[in-house]
Motif scaffolding. Structure first.
Motif, short mmCIF file in Angstrom:
data_model
loop_
_atom_site.label_atom_id
_atom_site.label_comp_id
_atom_site.label_asym_id
_atom_site.label_seq_id
_atom_site.Cartn_x
_atom_site.Cartn_y
_atom_site.Cartn_z
N ARG A 87 -7.85 5.08 -1.08
CA ARG A 87 -7.93 3.86 -0.28
C ARG A 87 -6.56 3.19 -0.09
N ASP A 88 -5.83 3.02 -1.18
CA ASP A 88 -4.56 2.30 -1.06
C ASP A 88 -3.53 3.09 -0.25
N ARG A 91 -4.32 2.46 3.24
CA ARG A 91 -3.93 1.10 3.63
C ARG A 91 -2.44 0.94 3.87
N ARG A 92 -1.63 1.66 3.06
CA ARG A 92 -0.19 1.55 3.25
C ARG A 92 0.24 2.17 4.57
N GLU A 118 5.69 -8.81 2.29
CA GLU A 118 5.69 -8.84 0.82
C GLU A 118 4.45 -8.15 0.27
N LEU A 119 3.30 -8.41 0.91
CA LEU A 119 2.06 -7.79 0.42
C LEU A 119 2.11 -6.27 0.55
N TYR A 120 2.82 -5.78 1.58
CA TYR A 120 2.89 -4.34 1.80
C TYR A 120 4.13 -3.73 1.17
N ALA B 34 3.35 -9.39 -4.76
CA ALA B 34 2.12 -9.90 -4.15
C ALA B 34 1.71 -11.22 -4.81
N ALA B 123 -4.72 -5.57 2.12
CA ALA B 123 -3.37 -5.17 1.72
C ALA B 123 -3.46 -4.14 0.58
N PRO B 124 -2.47 -3.24 0.51
CA PRO B 124 -2.51 -2.20 -0.52
C PRO B 124 -2.05 -2.72 -1.88
N VAL B 125 -2.66 -3.81 -2.31
CA VAL B 125 -2.35 -4.33 -3.65
C VAL B 125 -3.67 -4.59 -4.37
N ARG B 127 -6.66 -6.45 -6.17
CA ARG B 127 -7.29 -7.76 -5.96
C ARG B 127 -6.89 -8.72 -7.06
#
Lengths: 341, 297
Positions: A87-88, A91-92, A118-120, B34, B123-125, B127
């Protein structure tokens, strides 16, 4: 579409997998089968359109490909990664633009962009040049310090497209990118999408229920009631229809349909409130129609094959009629309610 | 339309093709970034919303100065020379922090209603990073507002002793974090602001009234004593009051009546244990919040 011959481009072209690979993908919400086992591939660098009426399963499919909804059957991979198991990684590698805005209206455009970066995990030193590049592409660099609440609907959508590109995704998903926008803004969104294809090594996957917009895609899959009914280039799809579309309005549509069958051997149906049928060389046919139908005709229109006709040919209804169909709408509402988390 | 003038400019920009950025795989550093950006967003929004800074101070001011002054003559027989405002000050401090922290957590419900939550959720972080950032943000905002109230200590006869100020701030921070965690936990499943407000009012108001923020906790009727001992907020108000009263010069009688301390079957619960309970409860709620956010699609 000519990609610049960079080593990067060569590496991408040589990659063994398609940008999107879907096999038997299905999603069921209780009793409702939103997507019923679909298969398709999207080639790298392609603009791929998912076309269908509201409630056909477009948004559910896109949500599964974006890892937001878990499939109940089949599998799919995006940029070489499985949408359930990796999944991640998926998403990236993807950018997302949803139907509804997901911007923070109280922040400025630049703050929204930075938050995304920042989140990515975009490297710090790359944030500003990249932000400038993508914001210039959508014409919002000058407005970067304005609060997003002051933006028009079109500007917000453009900002979301820019944000979706911030981390250089391999695949950009656009769910109804032009819905709710005025025609002029819709056209400008398409200009940006075309420019984007020139500027970036990117695959674009989008959904739309506007026939005219689907023409901008390299290939189109028409989806109806959770199934893909046909998949090809817009030109070839239209070729397959072959005939012109004639629509007539009469006082007695049923009699007109019967008369068309008896006298011309044509099978007509009611679509968009008019008697509709396909015939080759439509203009030449109209004088014969008036002379031989034996019923008063109030109006007549002839049109070259369009994607609308493609849709009509494969599903038996026009996209507008399909959307007005109450059963389909109910299904769409349910899918919205249940998938909207 | 604003789009028209820009159509030619990006053409040129598009040709230059700036190198695409490369996004690294998931890492601890990425998670920390994050957490930090989610926290920063709370800060940006808080500083932009000056009205909120002011309005959230209205309620504590009413309790402290209006109620504290108005009731002081009625209460003077029982306070043994201590000003009522001084007595309620630690409780009001806790109340202010509590309400602000819950309100901060409520922003998650707004974020969901306005769609922004989705941007964070895809986002790929982890939760947990998002939840942590949110909790730190809420705690910071609440603690900042608490600082304003701490600054008013002199007005209600509480001395500005450095140790006391530190103690008050530390307790405040702890309470703010725990209550934000509670709020985030509650917000995980709530879709509408009205429901969230109703839910939290239903829990927060009784917690506040039962906690002993406005009355001493000894000599209560049994039913109220039981409720008081199981109210988590009691264990934040009590150490706060003990800290304040330790720095007051008052008669032993007044101290005995007004600051009796919380007892379990006659055993005086130490302040450190009380603070520890608040911390543990906060961590448990944080864990539940993370677990809930990890589950929603």
């Amino acid at each position: 579409m000519s990609h610049p011959a960079s080593p990067n481009g060569a590496a991408l072209a040589a990659a063994p997998h398609a940008a999107v690979e879907v096999r038997g993908l299905a999603k069921r919400y209780g009793e409702i089968e939103a997507v019923r086992g679909i298969d398709f591939d999207v080639t790298q660098g392609e603009v791929f359109g998912f076309l269908g009426p509201n409630g056909a399963g477009k948004s559910t499919t896109i949500s599964m490909l974006c890892t937001l909804v878990r499939p109940t059957g089949g599998r799919a991979s995006v940029a070489g990664h499985d949408v359930v198991r990796e999944r991640d990684a998926v998403r990236r590698n993807i950018g997302l633009v949803f139907q509804d805005t997901t911007l923070d209206g109280y922040l400025t455009a630049a703050q929204n962009m930075r938050l995304h970066a920042e989140l990515y995990g975009v490297p710090r030193e790359a944030i500003r040049p990249r932000m400038r590049q993508v914001m210039e592409m959508v014409g919002l660099w000058d407005r970067r310090d304005s609060q997003v609440n002051t933006f028009s609907g079109g500007m917000k959508r453009r900002l979301e497209i820019a944000r979706g590109l911030m981390h250089s995704p391999r695949v950009l998903f656009l769910d109804e990118p032009t819905v709710g926008l005025d025609p002029q803004t819709r056209a400008s969104i398409w200009t940006y999408i075309r420019q984007l294809k020139e500027a970036e090594e990117i695959t674009i996957f989008l959904t739309t229920h506007y026939m005219d917009e689907a023409e901008n895609c390299d290939r189109i899959a028409i989806i109806d009631k959770g199934q893909i009914v046909v998949l090809d280039t817009p030109a070839r799809l239209k070729e397959a229809v072959g005939k012109d579309r004639v629509q007539i309005k009469t006082d007695d549509d049923q009699a007109a349909i019967a008369a068309l069958r008896e006298r011309f051997g044509l099978s007509a149906q009611i679509a968009e409130g008019a008697v509709t049928f396909g015939v080759s060389a439509g203009e030449q046919f109209v004088p014969r129609l008036f002379a031989e139908l034996g019923l008063p005709i109030r109006s007549v229109s002839v049109s070259r094959p369009s994607l609308d006709d493609v849709f009509l040919l494969h599903t038996g209804s026009t996209i507008r009629d399909a959307e007005e169909h109450p059963a389909v709408n109910r299904q769409r509402m349910m899918a919205r309610v249940m998938g909207g988390r | 339309m604003t789009a028209t003038p820009s159509v030619t400019a990006p053409r040129a920009a598009a040709q230059q093709q700036i190198a695409a950025v490369r996004v690294p795989a998931q890492s601890l550093r990425g998670e920390l970034r994050a957490i930090k950006i989610v926290w920063q967003r709370e800060m940006i929004r808080f500083t932009k919303d000056r009205l909120r800074i002011v309005t959230s101070l209205v309620q504590p001011f009413l309790f402290l100065f209006v109620l504290g002054t108005g009731l002081s003559r009625l209460a003077s027989a029982g306070t043994h020379g201590v000003n009522l405002r001084t007595f309620v000050y630690p409780g009001v401090l806790c109340m202010a922090v509590m309400f602000i922290a819950v309100f901060s957590a409520a922003s998650i419900v707004w974020d969901r209603e306005f769609g922004f939550l989705r941007e964070m959720m895809v986002a790929p972080v982890r939760r947990s990073s998002l939840v942590l950032g949110k909790c730190f943000g809420g705690a910071t905002v609440a603690a900042f507002e608490g600082l304003i109230l701490i600054a008013l200590a002199g007005l209600v006869g509480v001395p500005y002793a450095p140790v006391l100020l530190l103690e008050m701030f530390g307790l405040e921070l702890l309470l703010a974090f725990s209550i934000t965690a509670f709020g985030v936990m509650a917000a995980a499943r709530v879709r509408q602001m009205q429901s969230f407000m109703a839910l939290t009012q239903m829990i927060i108001m009784p917690m506040f009234f039962v906690s002993g923020a406005m009355f001493p906790v000894s000599g209560l009727p049994t039913w109220l004593a039981i409720l008081n001992r199981i109210d988590p907020l009691t264990y934040a108000v009590d150490p706060m009051r003990r800290a304040v009263f330790a720095h007051l010069h008052i008669s032993n009688l007044a101290r005995h009546v007004l600051d009796p301390g919380v007892t379990w079957f006659g055993w005086h619960v130490p302040g450190l244990l009380e603070a520890g309970m608040v911390a543990i409860l906060g961590l448990v709620m944080l864990a539940i919040a993370i677990w809930q956010f990890a589950r929603v699609e």
